[in-house]
Design a protein around this motif. Structure first.
Motif, PDB file in Angstrom:
ATOM      1  N   VAL A   9       0.839  -1.202   0.000  1.00  0.00           N
ATOM      2  CA  VAL A   9       0.000   0.000   0.000  1.00  0.00           C
ATOM      3  C   VAL A   9       0.873   1.250   0.000  1.00  0.00           C
ATOM      4  O   VAL A   9       0.592   2.224  -0.729  1.00  0.00           O
ATOM      5  CB  VAL A   9      -0.935  -0.003   1.225  1.00  0.00           C
ATOM      6  CG1 VAL A   9      -1.670   1.337   1.360  1.00  0.00           C
ATOM      7  CG2 VAL A   9      -1.940  -1.142   1.126  1.00  0.00           C
ATOM      8  N   LEU A  10       1.925   1.251   0.785  1.00  0.00           N
ATOM      9  CA  LEU A  10       2.854   2.382   0.813  1.00  0.00           C
ATOM     10  C   LEU A  10       3.481   2.610  -0.553  1.00  0.00           C
ATOM     11  O   LEU A  10       3.565   3.754  -1.035  1.00  0.00           O
ATOM     12  CB  LEU A  10       3.945   2.127   1.862  1.00  0.00           C
ATOM     13  CG  LEU A  10       5.070   3.163   1.937  1.00  0.00           C
ATOM     14  CD1 LEU A  10       4.521   4.541   2.279  1.00  0.00           C
ATOM     15  CD2 LEU A  10       6.123   2.732   2.966  1.00  0.00           C
ATOM     16  N   LEU A  11       3.909   1.538  -1.196  1.00  0.00           N
ATOM     17  CA  LEU A  11       4.514   1.658  -2.521  1.00  0.00           C
ATOM     18  C   LEU A  11       3.518   2.213  -3.535  1.00  0.00           C
ATOM     19  O   LEU A  11       3.862   3.084  -4.352  1.00  0.00           O
ATOM     20  CB  LEU A  11       5.033   0.296  -2.973  1.00  0.00           C
ATOM     21  CG  LEU A  11       5.642   0.229  -4.380  1.00  0.00           C
ATOM     22  CD1 LEU A  11       6.831   1.179  -4.504  1.00  0.00           C
ATOM     23  CD2 LEU A  11       6.056  -1.198  -4.711  1.00  0.00           C
ATOM     24  N   LEU A  12       2.280   1.729  -3.493  1.00  0.00           N
ATOM     25  CA  LEU A  12       1.263   2.223  -4.422  1.00  0.00           C
ATOM     26  C   LEU A  12       0.958   3.695  -4.171  1.00  0.00           C
ATOM     27  O   LEU A  12       0.714   4.462  -5.114  1.00  0.00           O
ATOM     28  CB  LEU A  12      -0.008   1.382  -4.294  1.00  0.00           C
ATOM     29  CG  LEU A  12       0.103  -0.077  -4.745  1.00  0.00           C
ATOM     30  CD1 LEU A  12      -1.210  -0.810  -4.494  1.00  0.00           C
ATOM     31  CD2 LEU A  12       0.489  -0.162  -6.222  1.00  0.00           C
ATOM     32  N   ASN A  58      -3.720  16.607  -5.180  1.00  0.00           N
ATOM     33  CA  ASN A  58      -2.649  15.627  -5.301  1.00  0.00           C
ATOM     34  C   ASN A  58      -1.834  15.489  -4.025  1.00  0.00           C
ATOM     35  O   ASN A  58      -1.136  14.487  -3.839  1.00  0.00           O
ATOM     36  CB  ASN A  58      -1.736  16.001  -6.472  1.00  0.00           C
ATOM     37  CG  ASN A  58      -2.415  15.779  -7.807  1.00  0.00           C
ATOM     38  OD1 ASN A  58      -3.000  14.728  -8.038  1.00  0.00           O
ATOM     39  ND2 ASN A  58      -2.360  16.759  -8.687  1.00  0.00           N
ATOM     40  N   ASN A  59      -1.910  16.484  -3.124  1.00  0.00           N
ATOM     41  CA  ASN A  59      -1.213  16.351  -1.850  1.00  0.00           C
ATOM     42  C   ASN A  59      -1.841  15.283  -0.957  1.00  0.00           C
ATOM     43  O   ASN A  59      -1.239  14.889   0.040  1.00  0.00           O
ATOM     44  CB  ASN A  59      -1.204  17.695  -1.121  1.00  0.00           C
ATOM     45  CG  ASN A  59      -0.289  18.696  -1.786  1.00  0.00           C
ATOM     46  OD1 ASN A  59       0.755  18.321  -2.308  1.00  0.00           O
ATOM     47  ND2 ASN A  59      -0.673  19.953  -1.792  1.00  0.00           N
ATOM     48  N   VAL A  60      -3.052  14.832  -1.297  1.00  0.00           N
ATOM     49  CA  VAL A  60      -3.669  13.736  -0.543  1.00  0.00           C
ATOM     50  C   VAL A  60      -2.754  12.515  -0.542  1.00  0.00           C
ATOM     51  O   VAL A  60      -2.594  11.832   0.480  1.00  0.00           O
ATOM     52  CB  VAL A  60      -5.044  13.388  -1.144  1.00  0.00           C
ATOM     53  CG1 VAL A  60      -5.579  12.080  -0.558  1.00  0.00           C
ATOM     54  CG2 VAL A  60      -6.026  14.526  -0.903  1.00  0.00           C
ATOM     55  N   PHE A  64      -1.036  10.591   2.655  1.00  0.00           N
ATOM     56  CA  PHE A  64      -1.237   9.161   2.828  1.00  0.00           C
ATOM     57  C   PHE A  64       0.100   8.442   3.007  1.00  0.00           C
ATOM     58  O   PHE A  64       0.247   7.567   3.866  1.00  0.00           O
ATOM     59  CB  PHE A  64      -1.995   8.612   1.620  1.00  0.00           C
ATOM     60  CG  PHE A  64      -2.672   7.291   1.860  1.00  0.00           C
ATOM     61  CD1 PHE A  64      -3.458   7.085   2.973  1.00  0.00           C
ATOM     62  CD2 PHE A  64      -2.520   6.244   0.959  1.00  0.00           C
ATOM     63  CE1 PHE A  64      -4.087   5.865   3.198  1.00  0.00           C
ATOM     64  CE2 PHE A  64      -3.137   5.027   1.174  1.00  0.00           C
ATOM     65  CZ  PHE A  64      -3.918   4.838   2.294  1.00  0.00           C
ATOM     66  N   VAL A  65       1.102   8.814   2.196  1.00  0.00           N
ATOM     67  CA  VAL A  65       2.436   8.219   2.315  1.00  0.00           C
ATOM     68  C   VAL A  65       3.019   8.485   3.692  1.00  0.00           C
ATOM     69  O   VAL A  65       3.550   7.575   4.359  1.00  0.00           O
ATOM     70  CB  VAL A  65       3.371   8.774   1.220  1.00  0.00           C
ATOM     71  CG1 VAL A  65       4.826   8.388   1.500  1.00  0.00           C
ATOM     72  CG2 VAL A  65       2.953   8.260  -0.145  1.00  0.00           C
ATOM     73  N   LEU A  66       2.941   9.724   4.156  1.00  0.00           N
ATOM     74  CA  LEU A  66       3.534  10.077   5.453  1.00  0.00           C
ATOM     75  C   LEU A  66       2.826   9.370   6.607  1.00  0.00           C
ATOM     76  O   LEU A  66       3.476   8.923   7.563  1.00  0.00           O
ATOM     77  CB  LEU A  66       3.477  11.591   5.644  1.00  0.00           C
ATOM     78  CG  LEU A  66       4.343  12.411   4.683  1.00  0.00           C
ATOM     79  CD1 LEU A  66       4.134  13.898   4.914  1.00  0.00           C
ATOM     80  CD2 LEU A  66       5.813  12.049   4.830  1.00  0.00           C
ATOM     81  N   VAL A  67       1.510   9.259   6.537  1.00  0.00           N
ATOM     82  CA  VAL A  67       0.769   8.582   7.602  1.00  0.00           C
ATOM     83  C   VAL A  67       1.155   7.111   7.673  1.00  0.00           C
ATOM     84  O   VAL A  67       1.374   6.558   8.767  1.00  0.00           O
ATOM     85  CB  VAL A  67      -0.749   8.740   7.385  1.00  0.00           C
ATOM     86  CG1 VAL A  67      -1.533   7.808   8.307  1.00  0.00           C
ATOM     87  CG2 VAL A  67      -1.176  10.183   7.632  1.00  0.00           C
TER      88      VAL A  67
END
Length: 346
Positions: A9-12, A58-60, A64-67
């Motif tokens: 999920v992180l990679l995606l 697009n910052n969403v 998501f990546v940081l969380v």
């Protein structure tokens, strides 16, 4: 098992930000290289109209990546942000300045103000992806590890430099491809030709840098190189190459929306190839997915949050993009407001 799922999920999410956010950064790159006020007037007009409805959303993907990093892989988060705080801080400052420059450029009534805000927007659009790419290169080359102190070598090595340049070239490609499609939507054939030509140039730069990066990783990031030349990593490398060739063929003529599909596929496949090449490590070869994973309960809740996002957030974003590509989100002009005001008085 759950740690591996969350890692995917992180990679995606990283791939999604590379494509979504990358398109916006690419628009800023072409704003920077558009030329003087008169020469660059029409390209910048298109950039303003194309980005205005969706550039913030697009910052969403970045959030998501940081969380996921912070909660799902806290050791990875701590290691990366401690060892490479400088490039990441510069990237964060660039994001803030870029947003401020874009927001303030259009309403500014003074030419000097528009030039200043436009320069801030454009330069930040170049520096931010470079520093993000450089940080990714530091991870790929294994120069950071748990407990590693901040050091310039972590992000100023050959792999980091090439990752940074490749990030800039990839964003320029995506930006030009999407702007060419928007030019067709706005019935501006001259801008369609203008941005298709620049997309082809960016595509050539991406191809050259990708080949050079592959050779450099042989010695500088051997684990990633092995992953890119065999197994699942190689599959995505081949997919990226095929999508690149398809994009080149589509850009040689007005191609509708398919060039956007192939361009996004090329960039997303390249990012996915990098992630798959690192398996089973989050940081080659010092931190595996299992070692860096958070508590089992946290990972399960991250899975629930991801499922909610798939069901609620992602369809909303898809609808936003769909409405934008069909011109349903055009902002009101002064003439529109004057007409409505006159109609109300009548």
């Amino acid at each position: 098992m759950m740690a591996d799922v969350i890692a995917v999920v992180l990679l995606l999410a990283v791939a999604a930000y590379s494509c979504g956010g990358g398109t916006d950064y690419g628009a800023g790159f072409w704003d920077l290289t558009a030329g003087g006020a008169e020469r660059g007037k029409r390209p910048r007009w298109l950039i303003d109209h194309a980005m205005a409805p969706v550039w913030e959303v697009n910052n969403v993907w970045l959030v998501f990546v940081l969380v996921i990093m912070w909660t799902g892989f806290p050791v990875l988060f701590q290691t990366v942000f401690s060892a490479m705080w400088l490039p990441l801080a510069l990237a964060a400052v660039g994001m803030v300045l870029r947003g401020a420059g874009f927001a303030l450029r259009k309403p500014s009534r003074r030419l000097a103000g528009r030039r200043l805000y436009g320069a801030v927007f454009a330069v930040s659009s170049l520096l931010t992806p470079f520093f993000l790419g450089a940080a990714a290169g530091g991870i790929a080359s294994g120069r950071v590890a748990p407990g590693t102190p901040a050091a310039q070598d972590a992000w100023s090595n050959p792999t980091s430099l090439l990752f940074g340049l490749l990030a800039v070239a990839a964003t320029a490609l995506l930006g030009a491809v999407f702007l060419a499609a928007d030019a067709r939507r706005f019935d501006a054939p001259d801008l369609d030709r203008y941005f298709r030509g620049r997309a082809l140039g960016a595509l050539a730069a991406v191809a050259v840098l990708a080949v050079v990066t592959l050779f450099v990783t042989h010695d500088d990031a051997p684990h990633v190189w092995r992953g890119l030349t065999r197994g699942v990593g190689l599959v995505f490398v081949v997919l990226a190459a095929v999508a690149t060739l398809a994009t080149a063929g589509l850009l040689l003529r007005p191609s509708g929306s398919w060039s956007r599909v192939t361009g996004v596929t090329a960039v997303a496949s390249a990012v996915t190839a990098w992630g798959m090449a690192q398996r089973p490590y989050l940081i080659p070869t010092s931190l595996t997915v299992a070692e860096g994973a958070g508590a089992a309960g946290t990972l399960r809740w991250l899975g629930v949050v991801t499922l909610v996002a798939v069901l609620l957030v992602f369809p909303a974003i898809a609808l936003l993009y769909w409405l934008d590509t069909r011109g349903e989100l055009e902002s009101l002009t002064d003439a529109d407001l004057r007409r409505r005001g006159a109609g109300d008085q009548g």
